[in-house]
Design an enzyme around this catalytic site. Structure first.
Site, mmCIF file in Angstrom:
data_model
loop_
_atom_site.group_PDB
_atom_site.id
_atom_site.type_symbol
_atom_site.label_atom_id
_atom_site.label_comp_id
_atom_site.label_asym_id
_atom_site.label_seq_id
_atom_site.Cartn_x
_atom_site.Cartn_y
_atom_site.Cartn_z
ATOM 1 N N ASP A 25 0.875 -1.172 0.000
ATOM 2 C CA ASP A 25 0.000 0.000 0.000
ATOM 3 C C ASP A 25 0.914 1.223 0.000
ATOM 4 O O ASP A 25 1.485 1.573 1.029
ATOM 5 C CB ASP A 25 -0.903 -0.043 1.251
ATOM 6 C CG ASP A 25 -1.761 1.207 1.389
ATOM 7 O OD1 ASP A 25 -1.707 2.083 0.495
ATOM 8 O OD2 ASP A 25 -2.491 1.299 2.396
ATOM 9 N N LYS A 87 3.053 11.273 -3.396
ATOM 10 C CA LYS A 87 2.009 10.611 -4.183
ATOM 11 C C LYS A 87 1.127 11.628 -4.913
ATOM 12 O O LYS A 87 0.631 11.367 -5.995
ATOM 13 C CB LYS A 87 1.163 9.756 -3.241
ATOM 14 C CG LYS A 87 0.183 8.834 -3.935
ATOM 15 C CD LYS A 87 -0.449 7.899 -2.909
ATOM 16 C CE LYS A 87 -1.534 7.040 -3.501
ATOM 17 N NZ LYS A 87 -2.082 6.115 -2.490
#
Lengths: 627, 179
Positions: A25, A87
């Site tokens: 993740d 991100k």
């Protein structure tokens, strides 16, 4: 020479061949790595026993990047060299990223064609390279825990990630030396984490309130197949907004003081703490010492907190409603899976429960559920589970389109179409003798190209010279199971293939990735050569072993003597090349044999589908009746 | 990227009778079975060539499923199999009576925003369109079974009209929900 034993798809390998696989993740704030051991999925801790790796990398020293909590400790001293929330920059252009970068006080490079590059003491770095450093740290952790090289990884992405963001994530994993088995949507992973225990069938909603985004997905589990029916969300609403609501309340109560960026960040952290406390307590105290010159303590009751965040939570229900509609469900959902730390907030749970008419599932830690689901999928894909296990059918989250006259976007593949998908579109020339054509690919739901995300420009060359409008160029857009796009083109009248050159709008070209891989100082020069040879041998062997077992099973039925002879000859040629040291020779021969055996492979797939569907046997009808 | 040398039509692919009436439960079941054989996830460890093939094959099965699942695309596909081209179908013009009703329905939809209870009105309109659609589907099924393909093509065009209207009505409903 290494002899590989490639099990046939679906065939269970022997126990001693259990492969090391991980689910990762890769989060905005935190990242996790999980694996399945002895049939049980669990998150892998670091040497200090912590499961979570903060997604922070510091590049201040000459000792290489520092990742995780240690990097956070360096953030105060080296703010511009400590990269957080990278991100948010993945697969984005400089124009999109400018606001985020200013907020985070990063310095961006002015060079390059619209690509984001951070300026650090270690030089210019792309978000892909920074993410690769986080992934490398997780890979090291997993290799230590599992005692050897990782055979394959599943990396999760937000369901709402567009193609460029997905490609960037995959590139980062490749750069980190991971073999990516699949990019998996985060909500789908979460459903899988729960789906494993429930062999029953039903409709599942995944409510994912992350730090910066909200995702909602509706899935159906039926006959061991997870079908994503629809996915949606709000890319500008997340747990951070709950914190901001509390922070704004503090500012209001204290007469709107003018805070320095550092002080405001402290206030946000304080607000987050209060939010977390209010999940279990009826009130929380916010100590403003160090933030306001006069200090002071404010008390926030849960009731007031809920009043503050109420409008935000309500907004998530809009997306839920739309997603339910897109799923085309007559009845409601059977289960609700909660993902993301903010789903611990009691009001979130209560609101979701009352909207869907049932209590959400909270057995698995909402911070770990995505990594756990990814680990399960990795375990399946790497081949550690017997046939008949779960299959995931995911969808493309945003429509893919092309630019047409007047800057309009024409949809080629609508959102929520199950992937993989292949759609063709016909183009023609506008001028006599035109031999090239440019196509602009966009992603998004809006009518105007300017309101959608630009993915890439494709240049079609080698169109045979004809009068205007005579050429019929059929362009095929294919989206694979990772949600990544591939384009092929063909002129229909002459049958000539036109070459397609992809220029990603905000991504790295294949050459750039190859260059980075070669530049990564992980391998010395001779290692590089050896590694390349090993990789070529491996893919050669993979093809040979697959073909051997395929020929054994179906060679006599599906191939005539002539075809068989040709394949056998090329197999022998590849086998003897693999004995040698010529990496390029092996690569070329693998390609030749691969193409040659394509027709055979197609017939085999055809046959397996036919056999799977041939007449419905009675016991299956019984199964259906029993369901 | 050559396509699989797949000669059979979508009905043969799923081993279902070629007719307008399709057992949706059975179709779904066969679709999932077929995906179990061809989905790229089943070939995650296979050679690059096989993986590419799996993507193409699995995409074909998805396309076949979507085409047979929805009545309008199913009708169009049946006509195509019967040798009636898209151009032939596009040349069909519905009778003026049908067009008049369409215009009325469209006007109703466009004036929806100004109505006192748009959500309720929209629901009624959606139901109305849905009923008309079911009627047209029954007509098409009959015409197709009787081999009256030209008439079937005309019915198919009407279905496309309604489909488009339905889509617009649903978009309207979505935007109402978001207000």
């Amino acid at each position: 020479m290494v002899l590989l034993n490639i099990a046939e798809p679906g065939q269970s390998p022997l126990p001693h061949q259990v492969k090391r696989s991980v689910g990762i993740d890769l989060g905005t704030t935190n990242s996790l790595v999980a694996t399945v051991q002895g049939g049980r999925p669990n998150v892998l801790p670091d040497s200090q026993g912590g499961c979570v790796l903060p997604s922070v990398v510091n590049y201040s020293g000459d000792h290489g990047p520092v990742v995780g909590s240690a990097a956070i400790d360096l953030a105060v001293r080296y703010p511009a060299d400590t990269l957080m929330s990278v991100k948010r920059f993945m697969g984005r252009g400089k124009a999109d990223a400018a606001a985020d970068a200013t907020r985070a006080r990063y310095r961006l490079s002015d060079s390059d064609q619209g690509l984001v590059r951070f300026l650090t003491s270690a030089g210019e770095l792309s978000p892909v390279e920074v993410s690769a450093d986080i992934l490398r740290s997780l890979r090291d952790r997993a290799e230590t825990a599992l005692g050897g090289d990782i055979d394959g990884a599943v990396v999760t992405v937000p369901a709402y990630f567009d193609e460029a963001q997905r490609q960037a994530t995959k590139d980062a994993a490749t750069l980190a030396g991971l073999k990516v088995l699949r990019l998996l949507n985060e909500p789908t992973a979460a459903a899988l984490a729960y789906g494993l225990d429930s062999s029953e069938q039903g409709v599942i909603a995944v409510y994912d309130l992350g730090g910066g985004t909200f995702d909602i997905s509706i899935l159906r589990l039926h006959q061991g197949v997870f079908e994503v029916l629809s996915t949606g969300g709000d890319a500008a609403l997340g747990g951070d907004d709950l914190d901001a609501a509390v922070a704004n309340w503090v500012l209001q109560k204290t007469g709107e003081p003018d805070l320095a960026p550092g002080e405001y960040r402290q206030l946000q952290a304080l607000a987050r703490e209060a939010k977390e406390q209010l999940s279990t307590q009826s009130s929380a105290d916010l100590d403003l010492a160090g933030i306001l010159p006069e200090g002071g303590v404010l008390s926030l009751s849960r009731n007031l907190f809920e009043e503050l965040i109420q409008p935000l939570i309500k907004r998530t229900l809009l997306a839920c409603r739309r997603c339910l509609r897109d799923a085309g469900l007559g009845a409601g959902v059977d289960n609700i899976v909660m993902v993301g730390g903010s789903t611990r907030v009691p009001l979130v749970r209560a609101t979701v429960a009352s909207f869907f008419g049932r209590e959400p599932l909270i057995d698995i830690d909402p911070d770990q559920v995505v990594a756990i689901g990814a680990a399960i999928q990795a375990d399946i894909l790497v081949g550690n589970r017997p046939q008949g296990d779960l299959l995931l059918l995911d969808v493309i989250p945003l429509s893919l389109g092309i630019e047409t006259m007047g800057g309009l976007a024409e949809k080629v593949i609508p959102r929520n179409t199950t992937i993989p998908v292949s759609r063709a579109q016909e183009f023609t020339t506008a001028r006599d003798g035109q031999t090239a054509l440019s196509v602009h690919i966009v992603q998004g739901e809006r009518e105007m190209v300017a309101d959608c995300r630009s993915l890439a420009h494709f240049e079609l060359r080698g169109i045979p010279s004809m009068v205007a409008g005579a050429a019929r160029i059929r362009v095929t857009f294919q989206v694979d199971a990772d949600g990544l796009l591939e384009v092929a083109a063909r002129e229909e009248i002459t049958g000539s293939e036109t070459s397609v050159t992809v220029k990603p709008s905000f991504g790295l070209t294949d050459e750039q990735i190859t260059g980075m891989l070669q530049a990564s100082f992980e391998y010395a020069e001779e290692d590089k050569v050896a590694r390349q040879l090993a990789e070529c041998r491996l893919s050669g062997w993979q093809l040979l072993e697959g073909l051997k077992s395929a020929l054994l099973a179906d060679g006599d039925v599906l191939l005539d003597a002539n075809e068989r002879q040709v394949i056998d000859a090329q197999m022998t040629a590849l086998e003897s090349l693999i004995e040698g040291e010529d990496a390029e020779g092996i690569r070329v021969q693998t390609e030749i044999l691969g193409r040659l055996s394509e027709a055979f492979a197609t017939r085999r797939m055809d046959k397996s589908v036919r056999e799977a569907l041939a007449g419905v046997s009675l016991d299956e009808l019984d199964d259906e009746a029993a369901e | 990227m050559s396509l699989p040398e797949f000669q059979r039509n979508y009905f043969e692919l799923f081993d279902l009778p070629k007719s307008f009436a399709v057992d949706q439960v059975e179709l779904g079941r066969r679709y999932r079975k077929a995906q179990r054989e061809t989905h790229p996830d089943r070939f995650a460890r296979a050679s690059a060539h096989e993986q590419r093939l799996a993507v193409q094959y699995s995409a074909l099965i998805n396309e076949a499923y979507v085409t047979l699942r929805q009545p309008v695309s199913r009708a169009l596909y049946l006509l195509e199999l019967a040798g009636i081209s898209r151009e032939d179908i596009d040349r069909q013009h519905p009778d003026s009576g049908f067009l008049m009703i369409q215009i009325e329905l469209r006007e109703k939809l466009e004036s929806m925003q100004e109505q006192p209870e748009p959500a309720l009105m929209l629901e009624q309109l959606l139901a109305e369109i849905g009923e008309d659609m079911i009627e047209l589907q029954a007509e098409f099924a009959q015409q197709y079974a009787a081999g009256e393909l030209a008439v079937g093509a005309a019915t198919c065009v009407k279905m496309q009209y309604l489909d488009k209207l339905l889509l617009e009505a649903e978009q309207m409903e979505a935007s109402l929900l978001e207000k």
